[in-house]
Motif scaffolding. Structure first.
Motif, PDB file in Angstrom:
ATOM      1  N   ALA A  19      -4.247 -30.320  -2.252  1.00 36.82           N
ATOM      2  CA  ALA A  19      -4.502 -31.353  -1.246  1.00 36.82           C
ATOM      3  C   ALA A  19      -3.379 -32.386  -1.277  1.00 36.82           C
ATOM      4  O   ALA A  19      -2.848 -32.794  -0.238  1.00 36.82           O
ATOM      5  CB  ALA A  19      -5.858 -32.008  -1.486  1.00 36.82           C
ATOM      6  N   VAL A  20      -2.986 -32.790  -2.480  1.00 38.92           N
ATOM      7  CA  VAL A  20      -1.895 -33.767  -2.621  1.00 38.92           C
ATOM      8  C   VAL A  20      -0.570 -33.171  -2.165  1.00 38.92           C
ATOM      9  O   VAL A  20       0.184 -33.798  -1.406  1.00 38.92           O
ATOM     10  CB  VAL A  20      -1.808 -34.262  -4.082  1.00 38.92           C
ATOM     11  CG1 VAL A  20      -0.553 -35.086  -4.305  1.00 38.92           C
ATOM     12  CG2 VAL A  20      -3.050 -35.065  -4.446  1.00 38.92           C
ATOM     13  N   VAL A  21      -0.266 -31.953  -2.598  1.00 34.17           N
ATOM     14  CA  VAL A  21       0.993 -31.317  -2.217  1.00 34.17           C
ATOM     15  C   VAL A  21       1.013 -31.054  -0.707  1.00 34.17           C
ATOM     16  O   VAL A  21       2.054 -31.221  -0.060  1.00 34.17           O
ATOM     17  CB  VAL A  21       1.225 -30.014  -3.016  1.00 34.17           C
ATOM     18  CG1 VAL A  21       2.445 -29.270  -2.517  1.00 34.17           C
ATOM     19  CG2 VAL A  21       1.383 -30.331  -4.489  1.00 34.17           C
ATOM     20  N   GLY A  22      -0.113 -30.690  -0.134  1.00 30.06           N
ATOM     21  CA  GLY A  22      -0.186 -30.496   1.310  1.00 30.06           C
ATOM     22  C   GLY A  22       0.084 -31.791   2.056  1.00 30.06           C
ATOM     23  O   GLY A  22       0.817 -31.813   3.050  1.00 30.06           O
ATOM     24  N   ALA A  47      -3.988 -31.892   4.182  1.00 29.20           N
ATOM     25  CA  ALA A  47      -4.580 -32.118   2.858  1.00 29.20           C
ATOM     26  C   ALA A  47      -5.913 -31.384   2.730  1.00 29.20           C
ATOM     27  O   ALA A  47      -6.196 -30.774   1.684  1.00 29.20           O
ATOM     28  CB  ALA A  47      -4.761 -33.613   2.609  1.00 29.20           C
ATOM     29  N   LEU A  48      -6.720 -31.423   3.770  1.00 30.22           N
ATOM     30  CA  LEU A  48      -7.999 -30.702   3.745  1.00 30.22           C
ATOM     31  C   LEU A  48      -7.773 -29.195   3.624  1.00 30.22           C
ATOM     32  O   LEU A  48      -8.424 -28.528   2.805  1.00 30.22           O
ATOM     33  CB  LEU A  48      -8.809 -31.018   5.006  1.00 30.22           C
ATOM     34  CG  LEU A  48     -10.114 -30.252   5.158  1.00 30.22           C
ATOM     35  CD1 LEU A  48     -11.093 -30.651   4.058  1.00 30.22           C
ATOM     36  CD2 LEU A  48     -10.706 -30.485   6.527  1.00 30.22           C
ATOM     37  N   ILE A  52      -8.801 -26.491   0.521  1.00 28.10           N
ATOM     38  CA  ILE A  52      -9.496 -25.210   0.740  1.00 28.10           C
ATOM     39  C   ILE A  52      -8.658 -24.040   0.232  1.00 28.10           C
ATOM     40  O   ILE A  52      -9.152 -23.173  -0.503  1.00 28.10           O
ATOM     41  CB  ILE A  52      -9.836 -25.039   2.238  1.00 28.10           C
ATOM     42  CG1 ILE A  52     -10.859 -26.089   2.666  1.00 28.10           C
ATOM     43  CG2 ILE A  52     -10.343 -23.630   2.531  1.00 28.10           C
ATOM     44  CD1 ILE A  52     -11.046 -26.199   4.165  1.00 28.10           C
ATOM     45  N   VAL A  53      -7.378 -24.030   0.602  1.00 27.37           N
ATOM     46  CA  VAL A  53      -6.496 -22.931   0.180  1.00 27.37           C
ATOM     47  C   VAL A  53      -6.288 -22.967  -1.329  1.00 27.37           C
ATOM     48  O   VAL A  53      -6.268 -21.929  -1.990  1.00 27.37           O
ATOM     49  CB  VAL A  53      -5.150 -22.993   0.951  1.00 27.37           C
ATOM     50  CG1 VAL A  53      -4.128 -22.058   0.357  1.00 27.37           C
ATOM     51  CG2 VAL A  53      -5.374 -22.677   2.408  1.00 27.37           C
ATOM     52  N   GLY A  54      -6.147 -24.163  -1.897  1.00 29.26           N
ATOM     53  CA  GLY A  54      -5.997 -24.277  -3.346  1.00 29.26           C
ATOM     54  C   GLY A  54      -7.200 -23.716  -4.082  1.00 29.26           C
ATOM     55  O   GLY A  54      -7.059 -22.991  -5.072  1.00 29.26           O
ATOM     56  N   THR A  84      -1.850 -24.011   8.143  1.00 32.85           N
ATOM     57  CA  THR A  84      -1.658 -25.266   8.860  1.00 32.85           C
ATOM     58  C   THR A  84      -0.999 -25.033  10.209  1.00 32.85           C
ATOM     59  O   THR A  84      -1.432 -25.598  11.227  1.00 32.85           O
ATOM     60  CB  THR A  84      -0.811 -26.239   8.012  1.00 32.85           C
ATOM     61  OG1 THR A  84      -1.461 -26.445   6.756  1.00 32.85           O
ATOM     62  CG2 THR A  84      -0.645 -27.562   8.711  1.00 32.85           C
ATOM     63  N   LEU A  85       0.044 -24.207  10.241  1.00 27.25           N
ATOM     64  CA  LEU A  85       0.689 -23.902  11.516  1.00 27.25           C
ATOM     65  C   LEU A  85      -0.290 -23.244  12.482  1.00 27.25           C
ATOM     66  O   LEU A  85      -0.329 -23.585  13.682  1.00 27.25           O
ATOM     67  CB  LEU A  85       1.898 -22.994  11.295  1.00 27.25           C
ATOM     68  CG  LEU A  85       3.125 -23.628  10.655  1.00 27.25           C
ATOM     69  CD1 LEU A  85       4.163 -22.551  10.333  1.00 27.25           C
ATOM     70  CD2 LEU A  85       3.722 -24.693  11.555  1.00 27.25           C
ATOM     71  N   LEU A  86      -1.107 -22.333  11.984  1.00 30.61           N
ATOM     72  CA  LEU A  86      -2.089 -21.664  12.829  1.00 30.61           C
ATOM     73  C   LEU A  86      -3.134 -22.651  13.340  1.00 30.61           C
ATOM     74  O   LEU A  86      -3.492 -22.634  14.523  1.00 30.61           O
ATOM     75  CB  LEU A  86      -2.756 -20.518  12.069  1.00 30.61           C
ATOM     76  CG  LEU A  86      -3.824 -19.742  12.836  1.00 30.61           C
ATOM     77  CD1 LEU A  86      -3.212 -19.042  14.048  1.00 30.61           C
ATOM     78  CD2 LEU A  86      -4.500 -18.726  11.926  1.00 30.61           C
ATOM     79  N   ALA A  87      -3.627 -23.512  12.460  1.00 30.93           N
ATOM     80  CA  ALA A  87      -4.651 -24.477  12.866  1.00 30.93           C
ATOM     81  C   ALA A  87      -4.145 -25.400  13.966  1.00 30.93           C
ATOM     82  O   ALA A  87      -4.824 -25.612  14.978  1.00 30.93           O
ATOM     83  CB  ALA A  87      -5.112 -25.288  11.655  1.00 30.93           C
ATOM     84  N   PHE A  88      -2.950 -25.933  13.803  1.00 26.53           N
ATOM     85  CA  PHE A  88      -2.435 -26.848  14.812  1.00 26.53           C
ATOM     86  C   PHE A  88      -2.035 -26.127  16.096  1.00 26.53           C
ATOM     87  O   PHE A  88      -2.184 -26.684  17.187  1.00 26.53           O
ATOM     88  CB  PHE A  88      -1.286 -27.676  14.245  1.00 26.53           C
ATOM     89  CG  PHE A  88      -1.798 -28.813  13.418  1.00 26.53           C
ATOM     90  CD1 PHE A  88      -2.208 -29.983  14.017  1.00 26.53           C
ATOM     91  CD2 PHE A  88      -1.898 -28.691  12.047  1.00 26.53           C
ATOM     92  CE1 PHE A  88      -2.708 -31.027  13.269  1.00 26.53           C
ATOM     93  CE2 PHE A  88      -2.404 -29.732  11.287  1.00 26.53           C
ATOM     94  CZ  PHE A  88      -2.814 -30.909  11.893  1.00 26.53           C
TER      95      PHE A  88
END
Length: 151
Positions: A19-22, A47-48, A52-54, A84-88
């Motif tokens: 989350a932090v690295v994201g 971050a969210l 989830i991925v982490g 993230t690219l897919l979500a946006f």
């Protein structure tokens, strides 16, 4: 629910770290975007998704040593970037489809992949790659360390 894996310290650490690295990756990514592009909630959603991925990817890849944990951290970062690219891209496509900007559903679906490609170019900058490589490696090692400490 039979077969449901229990939460572990490593999964919690992986979720927190990614989350932090994201968030950090999104923050550096925003600095490379075009001025006219709206950022919105990019950092928070990234971050969210990082949490989830982490939890799902890195949390299940621990227990194989620190060197492999670094590689798993990088793998998790790749999954995070793609998610993230897919979500946006999906969010943008849905906003445009509500405005009736597409002639059909196939055009909308193909536009998702074009938007992912268009948004991926700022990822190739040195600061973004550095945050992803260093942050993913450190997050992987912290997750491995959590697995060794909290079983």
């Amino acid at each position: 629910m039979a077969g449901t894996p229990m939460p572990t310290g490593a999964k919690a650490m992986a979720a927190a770290c990614f989350a932090v690295v994201g968030w950090l990756t999104a923050h550096v990514y925003v600095q490379n975007m075009e001025i006219a592009t709206s950022v919105g909630r990019l950092r928070e959603i990234t971050a969210l998704l990082g949490a989830i991925v982490g939890w799902r990817v890195m949390g299940n890849s621990v227990g194989k040593g620190y060197l492999r944990a670094i590689g798993s951290g990088w793998k998790t970062m790749v999954v995070l970037v793609i998610a993230t690219l897919l979500a946006f891209a999906l969010i943008e496509m849905l906003e445009l489809s509500v405005r009736m900007r597409y002639d059909g559903p196939l055009e909308a679906i193909l536009d998702v992949f074009q938007r992912m490609l268009d948004r991926s170019f700022p990822l190739a900058s040195v600061p973004v790659l550095a945050v992803m490589l260093i942050g993913g490696g450190i997050a992987g090692m912290l997750s491995e360390n959590a697995n060794r400490r909290w079983r």
